[in-house]
Design a protein around this motif. Sequence first.
Motif, PDB file in Angstrom:
ATOM      1  N   ARG A  81      53.916 -91.238  63.093  1.00  0.00           N
ATOM      2  CA  ARG A  81      52.666 -90.632  63.545  1.00  0.00           C
ATOM      3  C   ARG A  81      52.900 -89.815  64.823  1.00  0.00           C
ATOM      4  NH1 ARG A  81      47.581 -90.992  62.358  1.00  0.00           N
ATOM      5  NH2 ARG A  81      48.004 -92.642  60.852  1.00  0.00           N
ATOM      6  N   THR A  82      53.716 -90.379  65.732  1.00  0.00           N
ATOM      7  CA  THR A  82      54.047 -89.647  66.949  1.00  0.00           C
ATOM      8  C   THR A  82      54.771 -88.350  66.621  1.00  0.00           C
ATOM      9  OG1 THR A  82      54.191 -91.696  68.216  1.00  0.00           O
ATOM     10  CG2 THR A  82      55.280 -89.767  69.142  1.00  0.00           C
ATOM     11  N   LEU A  83      55.733 -88.437  65.680  1.00  0.00           N
ATOM     12  CA  LEU A  83      56.457 -87.239  65.255  1.00  0.00           C
ATOM     13  C   LEU A  83      55.506 -86.238  64.617  1.00  0.00           C
ATOM     14  CD1 LEU A  83      59.169 -85.776  64.781  1.00  0.00           C
ATOM     15  CD2 LEU A  83      59.367 -87.046  62.627  1.00  0.00           C
ATOM     16  N   PHE A  84      54.603 -86.722  63.764  1.00  0.00           N
ATOM     17  CA  PHE A  84      53.628 -85.887  63.071  1.00  0.00           C
ATOM     18  C   PHE A  84      52.739 -85.145  64.070  1.00  0.00           C
ATOM     19  CE2 PHE A  84      49.429 -85.544  60.934  1.00  0.00           C
ATOM     20  CZ  PHE A  84      49.786 -84.752  59.862  1.00  0.00           C
ATOM     21  N   GLU A  85      52.309 -85.890  65.103  1.00  0.00           N
ATOM     22  CA  GLU A  85      51.373 -85.311  66.069  1.00  0.00           C
ATOM     23  C   GLU A  85      52.043 -84.303  67.001  1.00  0.00           C
ATOM     24  OE1 GLU A  85      48.185 -85.724  66.194  1.00  0.00           O
ATOM     25  OE2 GLU A  85      47.989 -87.252  64.655  1.00  0.00           O
ATOM     26  N   THR A  86      53.352 -84.426  67.197  1.00  0.00           N
ATOM     27  CA  THR A  86      54.021 -83.586  68.190  1.00  0.00           C
ATOM     28  C   THR A  86      54.860 -82.469  67.577  1.00  0.00           C
ATOM     29  OG1 THR A  86      55.871 -85.168  68.273  1.00  0.00           O
ATOM     30  CG2 THR A  86      54.104 -85.446  69.887  1.00  0.00           C
ATOM     31  N   LEU A  87      54.925 -82.385  66.247  1.00  0.00           N
ATOM     32  CA  LEU A  87      55.691 -81.311  65.616  1.00  0.00           C
ATOM     33  C   LEU A  87      55.129 -79.952  66.004  1.00  0.00           C
ATOM     34  CD1 LEU A  87      56.336 -82.472  61.942  1.00  0.00           C
ATOM     35  CD2 LEU A  87      58.065 -81.832  63.619  1.00  0.00           C
ATOM     36  N   PRO A  88      56.009 -78.983  66.278  1.00  0.00           N
ATOM     37  CA  PRO A  88      55.516 -77.639  66.585  1.00  0.00           C
ATOM     38  C   PRO A  88      55.018 -76.898  65.352  1.00  0.00           C
ATOM     39  CG  PRO A  88      57.911 -77.663  66.589  1.00  0.00           C
ATOM     40  CD  PRO A  88      57.468 -79.081  66.427  1.00  0.00           C
ATOM     41  N   HIS A  89      55.416 -77.349  64.157  1.00  0.00           N
ATOM     42  CA  HIS A  89      54.958 -76.739  62.916  1.00  0.00           C
ATOM     43  C   HIS A  89      53.704 -77.453  62.428  1.00  0.00           C
ATOM     44  CE1 HIS A  89      58.634 -74.389  62.562  1.00  0.00           C
ATOM     45  NE2 HIS A  89      59.311 -75.492  62.840  1.00  0.00           N
ATOM     46  N   GLY A  90      52.847 -76.698  61.783  1.00  0.00           N
ATOM     47  CA  GLY A  90      51.647 -77.301  61.234  1.00  0.00           C
ATOM     48  C   GLY A  90      51.974 -78.107  59.986  1.00  0.00           C
ATOM     49  N   VAL A  91      51.370 -79.296  59.872  1.00  0.00           N
ATOM     50  CA  VAL A  91      51.554 -80.145  58.691  1.00  0.00           C
ATOM     51  C   VAL A  91      50.189 -80.645  58.238  1.00  0.00           C
ATOM     52  CG1 VAL A  91      52.642 -82.192  57.716  1.00  0.00           C
ATOM     53  CG2 VAL A  91      53.829 -80.887  59.491  1.00  0.00           C
ATOM     54  N   ILE A  92      49.897 -80.471  56.962  1.00  0.00           N
ATOM     55  CA  ILE A  92      48.643 -80.963  56.390  1.00  0.00           C
ATOM     56  C   ILE A  92      48.988 -81.823  55.184  1.00  0.00           C
ATOM     57  CG2 ILE A  92      46.375 -80.341  55.485  1.00  0.00           C
ATOM     58  CD1 ILE A  92      46.666 -77.608  56.760  1.00  0.00           C
ATOM     59  N   HIS A  93      48.360 -82.983  55.073  1.00  0.00           N
ATOM     60  CA  HIS A  93      48.610 -83.931  53.991  1.00  0.00           C
ATOM     61  C   HIS A  93      47.398 -83.922  53.059  1.00  0.00           C
ATOM     62  CE1 HIS A  93      50.132 -88.219  52.809  1.00  0.00           C
ATOM     63  NE2 HIS A  93      50.485 -87.294  51.944  1.00  0.00           N
ATOM     64  N   TYR A  94      47.649 -83.682  51.769  1.00  0.00           N
ATOM     65  CA  TYR A  94      46.571 -83.493  50.796  1.00  0.00           C
ATOM     66  C   TYR A  94      46.575 -84.575  49.721  1.00  0.00           C
ATOM     67  CZ  TYR A  94      46.402 -78.736  52.609  1.00  0.00           C
ATOM     68  OH  TYR A  94      46.290 -77.655  53.423  1.00  0.00           O
ATOM     69  N   ASN A  95      45.379 -84.900  49.245  1.00  0.00           N
ATOM     70  CA  ASN A  95      45.215 -85.635  48.005  1.00  0.00           C
ATOM     71  C   ASN A  95      45.331 -84.671  46.837  1.00  0.00           C
ATOM     72  OD1 ASN A  95      44.893 -88.464  48.099  1.00  0.00           O
ATOM     73  ND2 ASN A  95      42.887 -88.225  49.062  1.00  0.00           N
ATOM     74  N   ALA A  96      45.484 -85.231  45.623  1.00  0.00           N
ATOM     75  CA  ALA A  96      45.601 -84.382  44.447  1.00  0.00           C
ATOM     76  C   ALA A  96      44.347 -83.552  44.207  1.00  0.00           C
ATOM     77  CB  ALA A  96      45.904 -85.238  43.215  1.00  0.00           C
ATOM     78  N   ASP A  97      43.174 -84.024  44.698  1.00  0.00           N
ATOM     79  CA  ASP A  97      41.938 -83.271  44.512  1.00  0.00           C
ATOM     80  C   ASP A  97      41.732 -82.194  45.569  1.00  0.00           C
ATOM     81  OD1 ASP A  97      41.352 -84.726  46.750  1.00  0.00           O
ATOM     82  OD2 ASP A  97      39.670 -85.827  45.887  1.00  0.00           O
ATOM     83  N   GLY A  98      42.698 -82.018  46.460  1.00  0.00           N
ATOM     84  CA  GLY A  98      42.595 -80.995  47.483  1.00  0.00           C
ATOM     85  C   GLY A  98      41.993 -81.457  48.788  1.00  0.00           C
ATOM     86  N   SER A  99      41.483 -82.693  48.822  1.00  0.00           N
ATOM     87  CA  SER A  99      40.928 -83.202  50.073  1.00  0.00           C
ATOM     88  C   SER A  99      42.051 -83.510  51.056  1.00  0.00           C
ATOM     89  CB  SER A  99      40.083 -84.450  49.827  1.00  0.00           C
ATOM     90  OG  SER A  99      40.870 -85.481  49.252  1.00  0.00           O
ATOM     91  N   ILE A 100      41.697 -83.508  52.345  1.00  0.00           N
ATOM     92  CA  ILE A 100      42.691 -83.662  53.402  1.00  0.00           C
ATOM     93  C   ILE A 100      42.816 -85.121  53.818  1.00  0.00           C
ATOM     94  CG2 ILE A 100      43.307 -83.018  55.762  1.00  0.00           C
ATOM     95  CD1 ILE A 100      43.488 -80.717  53.834  1.00  0.00           C
ATOM     96  N   LEU A 101      44.050 -85.597  53.841  1.00  0.00           N
ATOM     97  CA  LEU A 101      44.328 -86.934  54.368  1.00  0.00           C
ATOM     98  C   LEU A 101      44.622 -86.885  55.864  1.00  0.00           C
ATOM     99  CD1 LEU A 101      46.596 -88.271  51.493  1.00  0.00           C
ATOM    100  CD2 LEU A 101      44.283 -89.038  52.032  1.00  0.00           C
ATOM    101  N   GLY A 102      45.158 -85.787  56.319  1.00  0.00           N
ATOM    102  CA  GLY A 102      45.466 -85.672  57.735  1.00  0.00           C
ATOM    103  C   GLY A 102      46.058 -84.312  58.048  1.00  0.00           C
ATOM    104  N   ALA A 103      45.850 -83.869  59.279  1.00  0.00           N
ATOM    105  CA  ALA A 103      46.427 -82.611  59.747  1.00  0.00           C
ATOM    106  C   ALA A 103      46.817 -82.798  61.202  1.00  0.00           C
ATOM    107  CB  ALA A 103      45.418 -81.474  59.604  1.00  0.00           C
ATOM    108  N   ASN A 104      47.972 -82.263  61.578  1.00  0.00           N
ATOM    109  CA  ASN A 104      48.411 -82.441  62.955  1.00  0.00           C
ATOM    110  C   ASN A 104      47.811 -81.363  63.868  1.00  0.00           C
ATOM    111  OD1 ASN A 104      49.954 -80.241  62.252  1.00  0.00           O
ATOM    112  ND2 ASN A 104      51.878 -81.066  63.031  1.00  0.00           N
ATOM    113  N   PRO A 105      47.887 -81.552  65.167  1.00  0.00           N
ATOM    114  CA  PRO A 105      47.297 -80.570  66.093  1.00  0.00           C
ATOM    115  C   PRO A 105      47.857 -79.167  65.919  1.00  0.00           C
ATOM    116  CG  PRO A 105      47.758 -82.624  67.229  1.00  0.00           C
ATOM    117  CD  PRO A 105      48.373 -82.753  65.869  1.00  0.00           C
ATOM    118  N   ALA A 106      49.147 -79.062  65.579  1.00  0.00           N
ATOM    119  CA  ALA A 106      49.736 -77.733  65.405  1.00  0.00           C
ATOM    120  C   ALA A 106      49.073 -76.992  64.254  1.00  0.00           C
ATOM    121  CB  ALA A 106      51.237 -77.863  65.161  1.00  0.00           C
ATOM    122  N   ALA A 107      48.750 -77.692  63.159  1.00  0.00           N
ATOM    123  CA  ALA A 107      48.065 -77.055  62.034  1.00  0.00           C
ATOM    124  C   ALA A 107      46.691 -76.557  62.445  1.00  0.00           C
ATOM    125  CB  ALA A 107      47.955 -78.038  60.872  1.00  0.00           C
TER     126      ALA A 107
END
Length: 277
Positions: free
Chosen positions: A156-182
């Motif tokens: 989670r710390t790595l996810f939150e501090t990555l300089p690249h945007g990362v978004i995690h999706y469900n199969a229906d397109g809903s968002i499970l999580g997005a980091n601050p960079a995204a």
Amino acid sequence: MASGPGPPRGDGPAELVLMHDLLLRLPAGVAYVAGPDLAFEFANEEFRKIAGGRDLIGVPLRETLPERAREHLALIENVARTGEACRGRESEVWIGGHGQEPEQLFVDFIYQPVRDEAGGVSGVLLYGADVTAHVRDRRRLEELAERLAVTEERYRTLFETLPHGVIHYNADGSILGANPAAADILGLAPDAITSWPLVRAARVVRGDGTPFKPDEVPVALALRTGEIVADVVAGLPHGRTGELRWLRVTAVPDARDCRGRPQRAYAMLTDITEQRR
């Protein structure tokens, strides 16, 4: 064979015979101790296993328990003295046969007084269920959960501090999580990222200026094909400024079901606007 005198088979009551057979076959340990020395008068095979496999009939309880199980002797003696039952769950007991190193066991136990016709305590019924495997399995799960929690926090710390945007999706397109960079790249508040931004096909274009169709966006392709969709260039208006921003998008399928179909996907975003310029 279980230790214990056999009941009279010919002239004994049928109920007594049945009870004796049931006690012998119980998957839990059952024994009966009586007399001033609390000597064993009955012990089924399961109780003998808990007691280290030794012969018990006629042996005083004090002589059967190793030094590290003496607290249970005190409990049983107290039941015989006071007539008050005693029970415990997942109690640690160290048992070992003659010449063997004591083995750690965990037992659920009940020590129940047996009264005579005058109401006095004539003996103590001992019940013990070996729950060692259950306790050890639970402790392994607890240890694993603790390790996973530490690992999750690290990711989670790595996810939150990555300089690249990362978004995690469900199969229906809903968002499970997005980091601050995204959120910063898209120009949206984190709680406003609720679905894949590129479905706004009328506003999102490819590198050559043609619009995306909803089923052509990288996440949709990754979920449909189960393959990584890498380095797709997309242009979309920034959520705060409205300026057209160019992104390089890679979608990675994740968490496949029993048929191998991905149930989730990650999208990784890199802002390449300056490079395009």
